[in-house]
Scaffold this motif. Structure first.
Motif, PDB file in Angstrom:
ATOM      1  N   SER A  27      16.610 -16.674  83.455  1.00  0.00           N
ATOM      2  CA  SER A  27      15.237 -16.193  83.338  1.00  0.00           C
ATOM      3  C   SER A  27      14.525 -16.826  82.149  1.00  0.00           C
ATOM      4  O   SER A  27      13.316 -17.084  82.204  1.00  0.00           O
ATOM      5  CB  SER A  27      15.209 -14.665  83.208  1.00  0.00           C
ATOM      6  N   GLN A  30      13.704 -20.773  82.978  1.00  0.00           N
ATOM      7  CA  GLN A  30      12.633 -21.054  83.928  1.00  0.00           C
ATOM      8  C   GLN A  30      11.265 -21.143  83.262  1.00  0.00           C
ATOM      9  O   GLN A  30      10.345 -21.731  83.825  1.00  0.00           O
ATOM     10  CB  GLN A  30      12.608 -19.985  85.019  1.00  0.00           C
ATOM     11  N   THR A  41       4.113 -15.597  84.498  1.00  0.00           N
ATOM     12  CA  THR A  41       4.461 -14.805  85.682  1.00  0.00           C
ATOM     13  C   THR A  41       3.497 -13.648  85.851  1.00  0.00           C
ATOM     14  O   THR A  41       2.976 -13.403  86.953  1.00  0.00           O
ATOM     15  CB  THR A  41       5.897 -14.261  85.560  1.00  0.00           C
ATOM     16  N   ASP A  45       0.439 -12.851  88.636  1.00  0.00           N
ATOM     17  CA  ASP A  45       0.400 -11.575  89.362  1.00  0.00           C
ATOM     18  C   ASP A  45      -0.989 -10.948  89.275  1.00  0.00           C
ATOM     19  O   ASP A  45      -1.555 -10.512  90.285  1.00  0.00           O
ATOM     20  CB  ASP A  45       1.427 -10.602  88.791  1.00  0.00           C
ATOM     21  N   ASN A  85       9.381 -11.330  97.176  1.00  0.00           N
ATOM     22  CA  ASN A  85       8.940 -12.664  97.582  1.00  0.00           C
ATOM     23  C   ASN A  85       9.592 -13.744  96.729  1.00  0.00           C
ATOM     24  O   ASN A  85       9.985 -14.807  97.233  1.00  0.00           O
ATOM     25  CB  ASN A  85       7.417 -12.751  97.484  1.00  0.00           C
ATOM     26  N   ASP A  86       9.701 -13.500  95.421  1.00  0.00           N
ATOM     27  CA  ASP A  86      10.379 -14.452  94.538  1.00  0.00           C
ATOM     28  C   ASP A  86      11.845 -14.612  94.914  1.00  0.00           C
ATOM     29  O   ASP A  86      12.395 -15.717  94.882  1.00  0.00           O
ATOM     30  CB  ASP A  86      10.266 -14.007  93.079  1.00  0.00           C
ATOM     31  N   ASN A  89      11.967 -16.674  98.107  1.00  0.00           N
ATOM     32  CA  ASN A  89      11.613 -18.074  97.885  1.00  0.00           C
ATOM     33  C   ASN A  89      12.584 -18.773  96.940  1.00  0.00           C
ATOM     34  O   ASN A  89      13.284 -19.705  97.334  1.00  0.00           O
ATOM     35  CB  ASN A  89      10.186 -18.177  97.337  1.00  0.00           C
ATOM     36  N   GLN A  90      12.608 -18.322  95.699  1.00  0.00           N
ATOM     37  CA  GLN A  90      13.433 -18.976  94.678  1.00  0.00           C
ATOM     38  C   GLN A  90      14.913 -18.655  94.866  1.00  0.00           C
ATOM     39  O   GLN A  90      15.758 -19.541  94.797  1.00  0.00           O
ATOM     40  CB  GLN A  90      12.967 -18.534  93.290  1.00  0.00           C
ATOM     41  N   ILE A 120      15.460 -12.916  88.458  1.00  0.00           N
ATOM     42  CA  ILE A 120      14.078 -12.623  88.854  1.00  0.00           C
ATOM     43  C   ILE A 120      13.701 -11.200  88.446  1.00  0.00           C
ATOM     44  O   ILE A 120      12.575 -10.941  88.020  1.00  0.00           O
ATOM     45  CB  ILE A 120      13.912 -12.837  90.366  1.00  0.00           C
ATOM     46  N   ARG A 124      10.657 -10.157  85.970  1.00  0.00           N
ATOM     47  CA  ARG A 124       9.551  -9.415  86.547  1.00  0.00           C
ATOM     48  C   ARG A 124       9.539  -7.923  86.184  1.00  0.00           C
ATOM     49  O   ARG A 124       8.687  -7.181  86.667  1.00  0.00           O
ATOM     50  CB  ARG A 124       9.589  -9.521  88.071  1.00  0.00           C
TER      51      ARG A 124
END
Length: 266
Positions: A27, A30, A41, A45, A85-86, A89-90, A120, A124
């Motif tokens: 984390s 990234q 991030t 959002d 969603n992250d 996707n990731q 993630i 988040r």
């Protein structure tokens, strides 16, 4: 089948501290190259939420949705969706993007999907504070239920851990699946009650088909925890945890069978 489940559970229990350490490091990695770091991030959002709210107001006005203000409805649905969603996707690309690690015989490859999910989540975690802020501003915090919030957080994490075991394995060995998967993710937000509510879906069959997605259970759950204050139908809860169990079994089987072939495919 049972040997694959035992293998995956043993690897995770044995490497629990290692998974969290790697998730924290990932984390940080990234966002280390940007000046604002992890704050990008949250900025993205807020930007997405602001755009969706504006367009919602332009199209339908500030009409209440499920008995709550439309801004609260959108935020309580979009924040958990951003996390999921992250992961989709990731997180789904974790094995494909870590070829060097996979070629190391000493690294517990089966833990990579879980490392991605917790990475993630760490990145988040502050996003969920936005739900509290919005609910306080609109006067909904009196309905907040801590027990339901913690339950749906756990449900969301369990679903993503199980689902990521499946998707990372298939994406690693099939480029055709990856292309189809990425196309589906672009439209998935419109198939869940984030920008709309089920009161608009009158027909029984479409209503049932839309609820098949277990992520709908999570989205609706966060609204229950913050505003509606009630639990979902018991049968739907059984269905959700059944989906989590099936995904975990399928993901464990795929990870156990394919771990020796990952390096060849990618």
């Amino acid at each position: 089948m049972f040997s694959s489940i035992r293998f995956v559970m043993k690897e995770h229990l044995h490497n629990g501290a290692f998974i969290m350490k790697m998730a924290y490091m990932d984390s940080r990695k990234q966002t280390v190259r940007s000046g604002l770091g992890i704050w990008w991030t949250y900025f993205r959002d807020l930007l997405f939420i602001g755009v969706f709210i504006v367009f919602r107001m332009l199209i339908a006005g500030n009409v209440k949705m499920c008995g709550m203000d439309s801004v609260v409805y959108l935020v309580t649905g979009m924040i958990p969706w951003f996390f999921m969603n992250d992961v989709l996707n990731q997180g789904g690309m974790t094995i494909r993007n870590n070829r060097g690690i996979i070629q190391s015989i000493h690294f517990p490859v089966v833990t990579l999907p879980s490392i991605a999910v917790f990475s993630i989540l760490i990145k988040r975690c502050l996003s969920f504070l936005l739900i509290f802020v919005v609910c306080i501003c609109f006067g909904y915090m009196e309905y907040f239920h801590l027990g339901l919030f913690l339950y749906y957080m756990l449900a969301m994490i369990c679903l993503m851990l199980a689902l990521n075991l499946v998707t990372t394995a298939i994406i690693a060995i099939s480029d055709d699946f990856r292309q189809m998967y990425e196309a589906l993710l672009r439209i998935m937000i419109y198939t869940m009650p984030i920008l709309w509510d089920f009161s608009r879906v009158k027909a029984v069959l479409p209503n049932v088909l839309l609820r098949i997605n277990p992520m709908v259970y999570v989205i609706k759950g966060f609204r229950d925890a913050f505003v509606l204050g009630h639990t979902q139908d018991g049968l739907y809860t059984v269905y959700f945890w059944g989906c989590v169990g099936i995904l975990f079994v399928a993901g464990s089987f795929l990870q156990y069978r394919m771990k020796r072939y990952y390096a060849d495919f990618i």
